[in-house]
Design a protein around this motif. Structure first.
Motif, PDB file in Angstrom:
ATOM      1  N   ARG A 178       1.103  -1.209   0.020  1.00 35.70           N
ATOM      2  CA  ARG A 178       0.008  -0.088  -0.116  1.00 35.70           C
ATOM      3  C   ARG A 178       1.019   1.258  -0.055  1.00 35.70           C
ATOM      4  NH1 ARG A 178      -5.196  -1.878   1.046  1.00 35.70           N
ATOM      5  NH2 ARG A 178      -5.139  -3.938   2.184  1.00 35.70           N
ATOM      6  N   THR A 202       1.909   2.598   4.393  1.00 34.19           N
ATOM      7  CA  THR A 202       2.026   1.521   5.496  1.00 34.19           C
ATOM      8  C   THR A 202       1.009   1.543   6.392  1.00 34.19           C
ATOM      9  OG1 THR A 202       4.469   1.203   4.678  1.00 34.19           O
ATOM     10  CG2 THR A 202       3.696   0.113   6.548  1.00 34.19           C
ATOM     11  N   GLU A 203       0.427   0.534   6.766  1.00 34.93           N
ATOM     12  CA  GLU A 203      -0.694   0.526   7.851  1.00 34.93           C
ATOM     13  C   GLU A 203      -0.163  -0.632   8.711  1.00 34.93           C
ATOM     14  OE1 GLU A 203      -4.609   0.223   6.483  1.00 34.93           O
ATOM     15  OE2 GLU A 203      -4.248   1.127   4.417  1.00 34.93           O
ATOM     16  N   PRO A 240      -5.247  -8.882   1.897  1.00 41.13           N
ATOM     17  CA  PRO A 240      -5.041  -7.564   1.759  1.00 41.13           C
ATOM     18  C   PRO A 240      -6.001  -7.107   0.710  1.00 41.13           C
ATOM     19  CG  PRO A 240      -2.910  -8.404   1.639  1.00 41.13           C
ATOM     20  CD  PRO A 240      -3.589  -9.514   1.828  1.00 41.13           C
ATOM     21  N   TYR A 241      -6.372  -8.236  -0.162  1.00 37.87           N
ATOM     22  CA  TYR A 241      -7.452  -7.917  -1.407  1.00 37.87           C
ATOM     23  C   TYR A 241      -8.771  -8.150  -0.766  1.00 37.87           C
ATOM     24  CZ  TYR A 241      -2.839  -8.692  -3.462  1.00 37.87           C
ATOM     25  OH  TYR A 241      -1.534  -8.722  -4.066  1.00 37.87           O
ATOM     26  N   ASP A 254      -9.395  -4.621   0.462  1.00 37.05           N
ATOM     27  CA  ASP A 254      -9.482  -3.721  -0.683  1.00 37.05           C
ATOM     28  C   ASP A 254     -11.005  -3.831  -0.956  1.00 37.05           C
ATOM     29  OD1 ASP A 254      -6.840  -3.088  -0.831  1.00 37.05           O
ATOM     30  OD2 ASP A 254      -6.266  -4.039  -2.500  1.00 37.05           O
ATOM     31  N   ARG A 263     -13.223  -1.992   1.384  1.00 36.56           N
ATOM     32  CA  ARG A 263     -13.135  -0.502   1.531  1.00 36.56           C
ATOM     33  C   ARG A 263     -13.988   0.094   0.262  1.00 36.56           C
ATOM     34  NH1 ARG A 263      -6.734   0.770   3.379  1.00 36.56           N
ATOM     35  NH2 ARG A 263      -6.739  -0.613   5.008  1.00 36.56           N
ATOM     36  N   THR A 281      -7.229   7.381  -4.501  1.00 36.16           N
ATOM     37  CA  THR A 281      -6.073   7.598  -4.012  1.00 36.16           C
ATOM     38  C   THR A 281      -6.158   8.961  -3.436  1.00 36.16           C
ATOM     39  OG1 THR A 281      -5.438   8.414  -6.109  1.00 36.16           O
ATOM     40  CG2 THR A 281      -5.122   6.096  -5.751  1.00 36.16           C
ATOM     41  N   ASN A 330      -6.283   3.913   0.025  1.00 39.59           N
ATOM     42  CA  ASN A 330      -4.978   3.414   0.126  1.00 39.59           C
ATOM     43  C   ASN A 330      -5.130   1.726  -0.120  1.00 39.59           C
ATOM     44  OD1 ASN A 330      -2.377   3.609   0.997  1.00 39.59           O
ATOM     45  ND2 ASN A 330      -2.819   2.481   3.074  1.00 39.59           N
ATOM     46  N   LEU A 331      -5.624   1.559  -1.460  1.00 35.44           N
ATOM     47  CA  LEU A 331      -5.618   0.096  -1.705  1.00 35.44           C
ATOM     48  C   LEU A 331      -4.378  -0.342  -2.251  1.00 35.44           C
ATOM     49  CD1 LEU A 331      -8.763   0.123  -4.227  1.00 35.44           C
ATOM     50  CD2 LEU A 331      -8.626  -0.030  -1.855  1.00 35.44           C
ATOM     51  N   THR A 332      -4.383  -1.552  -2.482  1.00 37.15           N
ATOM     52  CA  THR A 332      -2.873  -2.500  -2.842  1.00 37.15           C
ATOM     53  C   THR A 332      -2.573  -1.844  -4.166  1.00 37.15           C
ATOM     54  OG1 THR A 332      -4.147  -4.340  -3.414  1.00 37.15           O
ATOM     55  CG2 THR A 332      -3.570  -4.278  -1.108  1.00 37.15           C
ATOM     56  N   ARG A 333      -1.431  -2.026  -4.393  1.00 38.04           N
ATOM     57  CA  ARG A 333      -0.947  -2.005  -5.934  1.00 38.04           C
ATOM     58  C   ARG A 333      -1.713  -2.714  -6.803  1.00 38.04           C
ATOM     59  NH1 ARG A 333       4.165  -2.042  -4.762  1.00 38.04           N
ATOM     60  NH2 ARG A 333       4.786  -0.143  -5.530  1.00 38.04           N
TER      61      ARG A 333
END
Length: 413
Positions: free
Chosen positions: A11, A14-15, A26-27, A30, A33, A129, A146-149
């Motif tokens: 992300r 960093t969280e 993580p997904y 996402d 969210r 973003t 702040n989603l994953t790449r």
């Protein structure tokens, strides 16, 4: 090719790890969210093709996004993509669309000429973003959701900035830093990851099939003229060649003739809104959606192997005839719904409303802006940046909110 699990799941901010008690990926986070975001809720009152709220049967941007996510998830899972990444991309792909559908998008693009224009997909990146409230960076600025790449890359239908001759693009100039970050690990150039290709095809499938379904139910689309009038068939194919396809009109004519001859379409020519007719319409929708998904999955697996495939390990394969059928269905919605007689004055009124709103907010900002946008206006370094804030505000509005704001700021002024 893949960027690697660590790079994909990173992300921008960093969280700290979250102890949720059931170990979400993580997904999955996402997807949650996006699903719980304010921008997603607002899609319920934003136009898909028909004006939001005019008919309980017809789709809005919200229902369309849910259907895109379902199609993308199923297709992605069969190819070996992470299902939550493609699901997230489907849910998020229209978050940047403004009031009044593509008509509103065109209007804001002209109004935003002084700050680089407007494009719904570039606006989606901005919402994810920057504009949506969820996570703040170390400097106190919003990092959006702040989603994953991997999820952000999957939303990037058009991974390039505005270029001459290209209406579609996926990033504004002042969002270059986050765009560069999300494209780390991608091959050089404009290649899209497989998940973005899956989402894009799911969008085309949902758009083409469901808009025709809505048009038939709403009484805007009838297949009878296409069945009996060769000139009408030629005119439709010319529209499709100009708007949606690189195929020549005569080649599209051959595909259209095959499509109209299919037994599954026959009952639609006599659609009367009865229970039997509705069931036949839903059957047609299911058959066409299933065909567009299964044929593409099979063609992709035939070229690249059974998988699993994800990120940059493969490209989606859409056979030419399937792509042409999908384009023809989109053309039916274009010709008989979006360009139907009497639509012009309504589109002009919608564009005037958005122009009035931008002018009024430029004149009365920051006081007239929402509390989220007023500080951004004050921090903007120049007129172009302030215009972008106003455009962000207007783009965030639903159709009813745009009308209400117009009544408050313009009509009653």
């Amino acid at each position: 090719m893949s960027a690697g699990p660590g790079l994909d799941a990173a992300r921008l901010v960093t969280e700290a790890p979250k102890d949720t008690g059931y170990g979400r990926s993580p997904y999955e986070r996402d997807r949650a969210r996006v699903l719980h975001s304010a921008a997603f809720r607002r899609l319920a009152a934003k136009t898909q093709v028909h004006t939001a709220g005019t008919d309980d049967f017809l789709r809005t941007r919200l229902t369309h996004s849910l259907e895109v996510a379902q199609i993308a998830r199923e297709m992605g899972a069969r190819l070996g993509c992470d299902p939550d990444v493609v699901d997230t991309a489907g849910l998020a792909h229209d978050l940047g669309h403004p009031p009044f559908g593509h008509n509103g998008e065109d209007a804001l693009d002209a109004l935003a000429a002084g700050c680089g224009g407007f494009e719904g997909n570039a606006q989606t990146l901005r919402v994810l973003t920057r504009l949506e409230a969820k996570v703040l960076g170390p400097d106190g600025r919003s990092a959006g959701l702040n989603l994953t790449r991997a999820s952000l890359d999957a939303v990037a239908k058009y991974p390039w900035e505005r270029r001459p001759g290209r209406r579609k693009f996926g990033v504004y100039a002042d969002d270059r830093p986050v765009f560069a970050w999300l494209r780390e690990g991608a091959p050089p150039g404009d290649r899209r990851c497989l998940e973005a290709q899956v989402m894009d095809w799911a969008d085309d499938v949902a758009y083409s099939v469901h808009d025709v379904e809505d048009g038939i139910h709403g009484g805007y689309v009838s297949l009878r003229p296409l069945l009996v009038d060769a000139d009408e068939r030629r005119a439709l194919c010319a529209d499709v060649a100009a708007a949606y396809s690189g195929e020549a009109p005569e080649d599209l004519g051959e595909v259209l003739a095959e499509l109209l001859a299919e037994p599954v379409l026959a009952p639609l020519a006599a659609y009367d809104g009865s229970h039997r007719a509705l069931a036949a319409l839903k059957t047609t929708t299911s058959v066409l959606t299933g065909r567009f998904v299964s044929t593409v999955v099979a063609a992709t697996q035939e070229r690249h192997g059974p998988g699993p495939h994800r990120r940059y390990a493969a490209d989606l394969v859409v056979p030419r005839r399937i792509r042409a059928q999908c384009a023809l269905l989109k053309g039916i919605a274009l010709r008989y719904v979006m360009r139907r007689p009497g639509a012009g004055p309504r589109y002009a009124q919608q564009q005037e409303i958005l122009a009035d709103l931008v002018a009024a907010l430029l004149d009365r900002a920051p006081d007239a802006l929402d509390p989220v946008f007023a500080p951004l206006w004050r921090a903007a370094p120049d007129d172009a940046a302030r215009l972008r804030v106003v455009v962000d505000q207007v783009a965030s509005l639903t159709d009813p909110a745009a009308l209400a704001w117009h009544g408050r700021l313009v009509t009653l002024r």
